[in-house]
Scaffold this motif. Structure first.
Motif, PDB file in Angstrom:
ATOM      1  N   VAL A 278       0.847  -1.192   0.000  1.00  0.00           N
ATOM      2  CA  VAL A 278       0.000   0.000   0.000  1.00  0.00           C
ATOM      3  C   VAL A 278       0.884   1.244   0.000  1.00  0.00           C
ATOM      4  CG1 VAL A 278      -1.785   1.266   1.244  1.00  0.00           C
ATOM      5  CG2 VAL A 278      -1.811  -1.238   1.210  1.00  0.00           C
ATOM      6  N   THR A 279       0.568   2.214  -0.843  1.00  0.00           N
ATOM      7  CA  THR A 279       1.330   3.457  -0.955  1.00  0.00           C
ATOM      8  C   THR A 279       0.475   4.637  -0.506  1.00  0.00           C
ATOM      9  OG1 THR A 279       0.617   3.861  -3.233  1.00  0.00           O
ATOM     10  CG2 THR A 279       2.601   2.503  -2.897  1.00  0.00           C
ATOM     11  N   PRO A 280       1.094   5.769  -0.196  1.00  0.00           N
ATOM     12  CA  PRO A 280       0.305   6.957   0.169  1.00  0.00           C
ATOM     13  C   PRO A 280      -0.674   7.362  -0.925  1.00  0.00           C
ATOM     14  CG  PRO A 280       2.603   7.262   0.785  1.00  0.00           C
ATOM     15  CD  PRO A 280       2.544   5.991   0.002  1.00  0.00           C
ATOM     16  N   HIS A 281      -0.249   7.240  -2.186  1.00  0.00           N
ATOM     17  CA  HIS A 281      -1.136   7.619  -3.285  1.00  0.00           C
ATOM     18  C   HIS A 281      -2.369   6.725  -3.332  1.00  0.00           C
ATOM     19  CE1 HIS A 281      -2.416   9.029  -7.224  1.00  0.00           C
ATOM     20  NE2 HIS A 281      -2.478   7.768  -7.618  1.00  0.00           N
ATOM     21  N   SER A 282      -2.165   5.415  -3.184  1.00  0.00           N
ATOM     22  CA  SER A 282      -3.312   4.501  -3.234  1.00  0.00           C
ATOM     23  C   SER A 282      -4.245   4.718  -2.055  1.00  0.00           C
ATOM     24  CB  SER A 282      -2.823   3.051  -3.255  1.00  0.00           C
ATOM     25  OG  SER A 282      -2.104   2.739  -2.060  1.00  0.00           O
ATOM     26  N   LEU A 343       3.269   7.139   6.159  1.00  0.00           N
ATOM     27  CA  LEU A 343       4.013   6.357   5.173  1.00  0.00           C
ATOM     28  C   LEU A 343       5.022   7.215   4.421  1.00  0.00           C
ATOM     29  CD1 LEU A 343       1.240   4.051   3.651  1.00  0.00           C
ATOM     30  CD2 LEU A 343       3.115   3.364   5.151  1.00  0.00           C
ATOM     31  N   GLU A 344       4.731   8.501   4.291  1.00  0.00           N
ATOM     32  CA  GLU A 344       5.649   9.426   3.608  1.00  0.00           C
ATOM     33  C   GLU A 344       6.790   9.884   4.510  1.00  0.00           C
ATOM     34  OE1 GLU A 344       2.474  11.476   0.480  1.00  0.00           O
ATOM     35  OE2 GLU A 344       2.869  12.388   2.429  1.00  0.00           O
ATOM     36  N   GLY A 345       6.755   9.500   5.782  1.00  0.00           N
ATOM     37  CA  GLY A 345       7.842   9.841   6.692  1.00  0.00           C
ATOM     38  C   GLY A 345       7.519  10.911   7.701  1.00  0.00           C
ATOM     39  N   SER A 346       6.334  11.486   7.657  1.00  0.00           N
ATOM     40  CA  SER A 346       5.960  12.505   8.641  1.00  0.00           C
ATOM     41  C   SER A 346       5.776  11.866  10.014  1.00  0.00           C
ATOM     42  CB  SER A 346       4.672  13.217   8.217  1.00  0.00           C
ATOM     43  OG  SER A 346       4.833  13.863   6.973  1.00  0.00           O
ATOM     44  N   GLN A 347       6.075  12.631  11.041  1.00  0.00           N
ATOM     45  CA  GLN A 347       5.905  12.156  12.411  1.00  0.00           C
ATOM     46  C   GLN A 347       4.614  12.656  13.042  1.00  0.00           C
ATOM     47  OE1 GLN A 347       8.188   9.956  13.869  1.00  0.00           O
ATOM     48  NE2 GLN A 347       8.931   9.952  11.762  1.00  0.00           N
ATOM     49  N   MET A 348       3.967  13.630  12.405  1.00  0.00           N
ATOM     50  CA  MET A 348       2.748  14.203  12.977  1.00  0.00           C
ATOM     51  C   MET A 348       1.836  14.653  11.846  1.00  0.00           C
ATOM     52  SD  MET A 348       0.944  17.180  13.769  1.00  0.00           S
ATOM     53  CE  MET A 348       2.128  18.522  13.744  1.00  0.00           C
ATOM     54  N   ARG A 349       0.544  14.465  12.024  1.00  0.00           N
ATOM     55  CA  ARG A 349      -0.443  14.927  11.046  1.00  0.00           C
ATOM     56  C   ARG A 349      -1.679  15.374  11.792  1.00  0.00           C
ATOM     57  NH1 ARG A 349      -2.619  17.451   7.602  1.00  0.00           N
ATOM     58  NH2 ARG A 349      -2.997  16.808   5.448  1.00  0.00           N
ATOM     59  N   GLU A 350      -2.213  16.492  11.375  1.00  0.00           N
ATOM     60  CA  GLU A 350      -3.410  17.047  12.013  1.00  0.00           C
ATOM     61  C   GLU A 350      -4.484  17.261  10.950  1.00  0.00           C
ATOM     62  OE1 GLU A 350      -4.097  21.352  13.645  1.00  0.00           O
ATOM     63  OE2 GLU A 350      -3.238  20.152  15.280  1.00  0.00           O
TER      64      GLU A 350
END
Length: 681
Positions: A278-282, A343-350
């Motif tokens: 599974v990829t971020p795009h999918s 999956l893209e490497g970020s450590q935080m998402r809001e």
């Protein structure tokens, strides 16, 4: 302070006897040898006095300088022989030779015994030197707990130089404290001892050590020495204490926080993504995987605020479970965005999404997920959820109030432009009447000319359309609707705005000139609002030149694109300028220079422009007048601006968001401004 000085001075005072003890023994040995020599020469007891030289040998041995034991024994024997030769009693005593021999045998025996004891410690000292390679502190103490070996590591750790430490009582010098009772007697017992001890450095600082001790005994079972190796645990214990305090602080904040916080384990989610490629795009393109992975996570711990937010029983009831039962249709896209970002490497998402509580209430939540460090990736995910339902409702009410205010401003503009509107409507009506009369005359003749009648009817239709467009502009201005962005021709909007206020400009003796950059892209914004801003600025520029004498009253309206792909509009006049240190102060609410002005027009203009992601500013010209410039997005930035524009009402669904309505072309072509602001210059 005196107490501290005493604590610091205690180890130094203890070290003085230990450091000087060896020198004291040597000095005593030398002094004793001299006294015995003089006594042996002058007293008539050569044999017994010679035997006392064994005390000198033992003093040298006690000094810790085992290499001097044999030389000391030889010197004592030589002094005994010299005294025998010099003593007057030698000739008078028949047993003098026998007594001398006996004394020499005693000296030799004492020397051999002391030397043997020294040889027994040499293997231990060699072992100590080998242990020193392990970077631990190594100390060897004799049977009386006096330091016989002091490693370089001990010097660095405790701060005592080797010369001062040798011969000193170890526990007294270092103020040793044992963690368990009876541990101080470990040296007196057979075998090994290991445990924690506390000592003090030369500077008085306290350190914690992990100590291991080995007792060495001779063939008779007597303890002859103790080998000790120690490693400093102070830094580790300090780190443990800081970690404990940090964990307690985290737990207190976690439980007392009014913000909903919980920690989840998403390691199985990551394993599924990796196993299935599974990829971020999918993830962003389809929701097929979410129906599987949303049940793979589990909650480790949750605080009380989470219980209150979702209406569950208690924090422990949520452990090991997921939040799927609280999901709304908008939750899965938000969850997919979080997964894709990780999956893209970020450590935080809001993200902002919605949940449904156990009571059935729908709440707007600002959802933040943060990856915590750990051995297993995604095994510790800290999640916070802030209820923004009330904030969104307040924002919707504020936007509605702003829309109502803008509507009131448009109605006010209708009054200001009533003469222009009447002129725009009366002209096509008069033309319609003229064409109708002409058609009637052509039809009433003896031979009606149907071609001329058709031309007259075309004129009637054309002017009817013109009048309808004018009325449509007025109707658009009077409507109170939520702003919806759309693509439109900004150059055409400026031209319409110029025609709309042309009569007002003529009344003020002003001329409006347009400078339009060729090949402009379409703008993307709410057409009615942007025309409100344009007309407002034009009216202000025209009215700012009322008192201009001796030069042309000209307003220049230019339109261009900037480097950020934004559409830039400049409205320039040659009036008296802005009488403020900071010309941008004209955009503050209730700032006006006219007795009849409310000071809200330009403030509304600023809010409109900034809501579209643009900016507005004012500056005085170098010569005369001032220039007000604003920017709006072009269609290439439409996606960005759609995100910037807040929804008109979050408390009720807006059908235009999901199902676009048919747009009346006349309304789009005739949209008018909200009103003008009479505050400048």
């Amino acid at each position: 302070m005196p107490a501290k000085d005493d604590e610091t001075a205690r180890p130094a005072s203890m070290a003085v006897p230990g450091a000087r003890r060896g020198i004291g023994f040597l000095a005593g040995a030398v002094a004793g040898a001299a006294v015995l020599f003089l006594a042996d020469v002058w007293l008539p007891l050569p044999g017994p006095i010679a035997a006392l030289y064994l005390c000198v040998v033992f003093l040298v041995a006690l000094s810790g300088r085992h290499a001097l034991v044999v030389p000391a024994g030889v010197a004592c024997g030589a002094l005994a022989i010299l005294a025998f030769l010099l003593s007057p009693a030698t000739d008078t005593s028949p047993d003098a030779v026998a007594q001398l021999v006996l004394g020499l045998l005693v000296i030799a025996g004492a020397t051999g015994f002391a030397f043997h004891l020294g040889r027994q410690q040499e293997p231990m000292l060699e072992q100590a030197r080998i242990l020193e390679l392990a970077h631990d502190t190594v100390i060897v103490c004799d049977a009386e707990d006096r330091i016989a070996y002091w490693s370089e590591g001990a010097e660095k750790l405790y701060g005592w130089p080797r010369q001062q430490a040798l011969g000193a009582a170890c526990d007294q010098l270092l103020r040793t404290e044992y963690s368990s009772t009876g541990a101080s007697d470990a040296r007196a017992e057979a075998g090994m001892w290991a445990g924690e001890i506390t000592r003090h450095r030369q500077d008085g600082s306290r350190i914690v050590l992990a100590s291991r001790r080995l007792v060495r005994r001779n063939r008779l079972g007597r303890r002859i020495a103790t080998i000790e190796t120690s490693s400093d645990l102070t830094a580790e214990r300090n780190a443990d204490e800081k970690r404990r305090i940090s964990e307690e602080r985290y737990e207190a904040i976690f439980n007392a926080s009014p913000v909903s916080i919980w920690e989840s384990d998403w390691s199985r989610v990551l394993a599924h993504f990796q196993a299935h490629g599974v990829t971020p795009h999918s993830l962003r393109a389809t929701r097929d995987q979410l129906s599987i992975v949303r049940n793979l996570g589990s909650t480790r711990i949750a605080n009380k605020a989470t219980v209150e937010l979702f209406g569950t029983g208690n924090p422990t009831s949520m452990e090991g479970k997921t939040f799927v039962s609280f999901y709304m249709p908008s939750t899965e896209p938000a969850l997919a965005e979080i997964f894709a970002s990780f999956l893209e490497g970020s450590q935080m998402r809001e993200v902002e999404t919605q949940f449904r509580t156990t009571a059935g209430n729908i709440i707007d939540v600002l959802w933040r997920a943060t990856l915590l460090p750990g051995e297993t990736p995604w095994a510790r995910v800290l999640i916070t959820a802030v209820d923004v339902t009330d904030r969104n409702k307040a924002r919707a009410e504020l936007e509605k109030a702003s829309t109502d205010l803008a509507h009131a401003a448009r109605i006010s503009t209708l009054g200001q432009l009533s003469a222009s509107i009447a002129h725009e409507v009366s002209q096509p009506l008069a033309a319609i009447k003229t064409y109708a009369d002409s058609a009637k005359r052509w039809l009433s003749g003896p031979r009606p000319d149907m071609g001329e009648v058709a031309l007259c009817l075309d004129g009637v239709i054309s002017n009817t359309t013109r009048a309808a467009e004018t009325l449509a502009r007025v109707r658009s201005m009077a409507r109170n609707e939520a702003p919806v962005p759309e693509s439109f021709d900004l150059a055409g909007l400026i031209a319409e705005s110029v025609r709309l206020i042309q009569r007002e400009a003529n009344a003020h003796g002003a001329y409006i000139r347009e400078l339009i950059e060729p090949g402009l892209p379409m703008a993307f914004a709410n057409r009615v609002q942007i025309q409100q801003v344009t007309v407002n600025l034009m009216l202000n520029a025209v009215q700012a030149m009322d008192k201009v004498e001796g030069r042309a009253r000209e307003v220049v309206v230019s339109c261009r694109t900037d480097q950020a792909q934004m559409m830039a509009v400049d409205v320039r006049d040659n009036g008296s300028g802005i009488a403020l240190d900071n010309p941008n102060g004209i955009f503050q609410p209730f700032h006006t220079t006219k007795a009849s002005g409310l000071g809200m027009g330009l403030a509304i203009c600023r809010s409109i422009v900034e809501a579209h992601g643009g900016s507005i500013r004012a500056e005085n010209n170098i010569g005369h007048g001032a220039t007000v410039s604003f920017t709006v997005p072009s269609h290439v930035r439409a996606a960005d601006i759609t995100q910037r524009l807040p929804p008109a009402d979050l408390t009720a669904p807006d059908p235009r968001r999901s199902t676009p309505e048919a747009v009346n072309l006349a309304d789009l072509q005739s949209a008018d401004p909200f009103g003008s602001r009479q505050v400048r210059h």
